[in-house]
Design an enzyme around this catalytic site. Structure first.
Site, PDB file in Angstrom:
ATOM      1  N   ASP A 253       0.773  -1.299  -0.221  1.00 19.55           N
ATOM      2  CA  ASP A 253       0.012  -0.050  -0.120  1.00 19.55           C
ATOM      3  C   ASP A 253       0.790   1.124  -0.060  1.00 19.55           C
ATOM      4  OD1 ASP A 253       0.742  -0.701   2.670  1.00 19.55           O
ATOM      5  OD2 ASP A 253      -0.559   0.460   3.424  1.00 19.55           O
TER       6      ASP A 253
ATOM      7  N   ASP B 163       7.680   5.185  -1.206  1.00 20.91           N
ATOM      8  CA  ASP B 163       7.309   4.666   0.075  1.00 20.91           C
ATOM      9  C   ASP B 163       6.216   3.751   0.039  1.00 20.91           C
ATOM     10  OD1 ASP B 163       7.024   3.850   2.688  1.00 20.91           O
ATOM     11  OD2 ASP B 163       6.250   5.949   3.252  1.00 20.91           O
TER      12      ASP B 163
ATOM     13  N   GLU C 276       0.236  -1.417   5.549  1.00 20.94           N
ATOM     14  CA  GLU C 276       1.130  -0.804   6.384  1.00 20.94           C
ATOM     15  C   GLU C 276       0.903   0.406   7.152  1.00 20.94           C
ATOM     16  OE1 GLU C 276       5.196   0.740   7.564  1.00 20.94           O
ATOM     17  OE2 GLU C 276       3.438   1.235   6.168  1.00 20.94           O
ATOM     18  N   GLU C 277       0.481   1.352   6.114  1.00 21.21           N
ATOM     19  CA  GLU C 277       0.424   2.728   6.292  1.00 21.21           C
ATOM     20  C   GLU C 277      -0.733   2.984   7.473  1.00 21.21           C
ATOM     21  OE1 GLU C 277       2.918   4.461   5.727  1.00 21.21           O
ATOM     22  OE2 GLU C 277       3.797   4.250   4.034  1.00 21.21           O
TER      23      GLU C 277
END
Length: 486
Positions: free
Chosen positions: A78, A115, A145-146
């Site tokens: 993601d 990222d 993850e974010e």
């Protein structure tokens, strides 16, 4: 799409171009995941999708390297969806628009997704190669993850055989990361009631915009303006004397991004309008003096909007303004052990107004559990004083540094042999997933490397082209030097 696919290393940049073309914001990674799965099946690679949606792709060793230790390359699928206010973009439907700007790759009006798209592209490029020497290889691509590390939390034992994990989510070439901060989300909810606005008042939107924003971990020590805090400061200084009536406050969009914009909808009497306009101008000038270096594009605007039919009650407004203004934000403490590294911080990332409450979302980060718990205590005490409720969730552990790590020593020695200089060994004030991987795989030896990425989690995000090649060269050299199994 762009000239990205002509950059070197070409296989990596071709993959990154594909990644940009397929929408993959947090919690909406399915299209990119399906694309990767179809590719892996076509390449006849061993593929597993676990219960939460993580992908594990395995590739046999190249001839002669079958007895090397198994290595997992890890990235998250993601990306953070942030855009400029004037950019028309639907992150769930529209492709990212990358372009080359001198030494950098950027995106048009949105986050780039370097990222962790560059790390993901590097792993996929290695999987697709026929001429890169490596031992038994596994690639772990985690989801979400974010926005909560759902994938890392959900990873179970038994999927990976790797003894070594190389996380690709670091953002500074020449630095090797061997530890990271843990964190927790804090949600403060303040109940509100409503009343009719003053009869002779008009409604206006006061907006602060043009701030740089950025990553709430790695950028938190840079002193950038937090739109929520700056707008709350104005209300605290002026709401009472100007008789301002607040009907709506909205600021920020992600708890892990420093908020770049915020808007307060206000009612003011005709008699006080000129004073309000003067106060806004004076405050804008003040902020431009205070933040002249960090926020050169800061701007406040005051514009008429449709008349509000109700405003927050006087008592609730006082509690809300006090709460927003008093809420801690930014660096709480710098590390005593690691020079230049933030130990504990807090980001007041999002404020929203609902029918019966205002919600404040914070992200606490700390290298120490006790530091996080201390900030949780501050927020709990503040909430109690304000008559608000607070809940903490999503707590994740830090990744404790291991100075005796064999893979860290290997990466350091490999870097030195390539570039004739030692890399910097660092601990990052951000939430890498490595700490969570230690629960299902406690014996796994881990390290984190990556290219130079600036301003992640903001539309100013960019990746330095030269460092992508340097990072990839280091990664390939490390894979070639992985020792044999004991």
């Amino acid at each position: 799409m762009t000239a990205l696919s002509q950059l070197q290393p070409q296989a990596l940049w071709q993959w990154f171009e594909q990644i940009c073309a397929i929408p993959h914001p947090s919690k909406h990674e399915h299209a990119l995941s399906e694309h990767i799965q179809a590719w892996a099946k076509d390449k006849q690679l061993e593929l597993v999708e676990d219960k939460v949606g993580n992908l594990i792709i395995k590739k046999p060793a190249t001839p002669g390297m079958e007895n090397r230790k198994v290595v997992a390359l890890q990235a998250h699928i993601d990306m953070v969806p942030q855009k400029n206010s004037d950019k028309v973009h639907d992150f769930e439907k529209d492709a990212i628009e990358p372009y080359i700007d001198g030494e950098w790759v950027k995106a048009t009006g949105t986050t780039l997704g370097a990222d962790n798209g560059i790390g993901m592209a590097s792993a996929l490029a290695i999987l697709g190669s026929d001429d890169i020497p490596h031992g038994p290889l596994e690639v772990l691509l985690t989801i979400d993850e974010e926005a909560g590390m759902t994938g890392a939390f959900g990873l179970e034992a038994g999927y990976l055989d790797a003894e070594i994990l190389i996380n690709t989510d670091s953002e500074q070439e020449g630095e090797i990361y061997m530890g990271c901060a843990g964190g927790a989300d804090g949600e403060i909810t303040l109940p509100i009631s409503w009343q009719a606005p003053a009869a002779d008042s008009q409604t206006l939107n006061l907006t602060i915009a043009g701030l740089r924003g950025g990553h709430s971990g790695v950028d938190i020590h840079l002193g950038r303006g937090n739109a929520n805090k700056l707008l709350a400061r104005f209300l605290f200084d002026n709401a009472l004397t100007l008789g301002l009536e607040l009907s709506h406050f909205q600021g920020g969009s992600l708890r892990n991004a420093i908020p770049r914009e915020a808007t307060a909808t206000l009612n003011v009497s005709a008699a006080k309008l000129a004073e309000l306009q003067k106060a806004v101008t004076e405050y804008e000038n003040l902020l431009k003096q205070e933040l002249s270096i960090t926020e050169p594009n800061l701007a406040l605007t005051l514009v008429e909007t449709s008349n509000a039919t109700q405003v927050i009650s006087t008592e609730a407004q006082t509690s809300l303004v006090n709460l927003m203004h008093a809420c801690p934000n930014g660096v709480v403490r710098m590390s005593d052990e690691i020079e230049g590294v933030t130990e504990t911080s807090l980001n007041l990332g999002v404020i929203t107004t609902g029918e019966d409450k205002v919600t404040l979302l914070c992200l606490i980060r700390s290298l120490m559990d006790s530091g996080r718990e201390n900030v949780e205590g501050h927020l709990s005490a503040l909430s109690q004083l304000a008559g608000a409720k607070i809940a903490f969730s999503g707590t994740y552990p830090g990744w404790k540094p291991d100075n005796s790590s064999p893979v860290m020593a290997l990466v350091r020695e490999t870097y030195d042999s390539i570039y004739n200089k030692e890399p910097v060994i660092m601990v990052i004030h951000a939430g890498l997933e490595c700490g969570l991987f230690k629960k299902p795989y406690p014996e796994m030896d881990m390290v984190s490397i990556g290219p130079t990425i600036r301003f992640p989690h903001s539309p100013d995000e960019k990746v330095l082209i030269e460092t992508v090649g340097q990072y990839y060269q280091l990664l390939l050299a490390v894979l070639e030097r992985i020792p044999e199994k004991g």
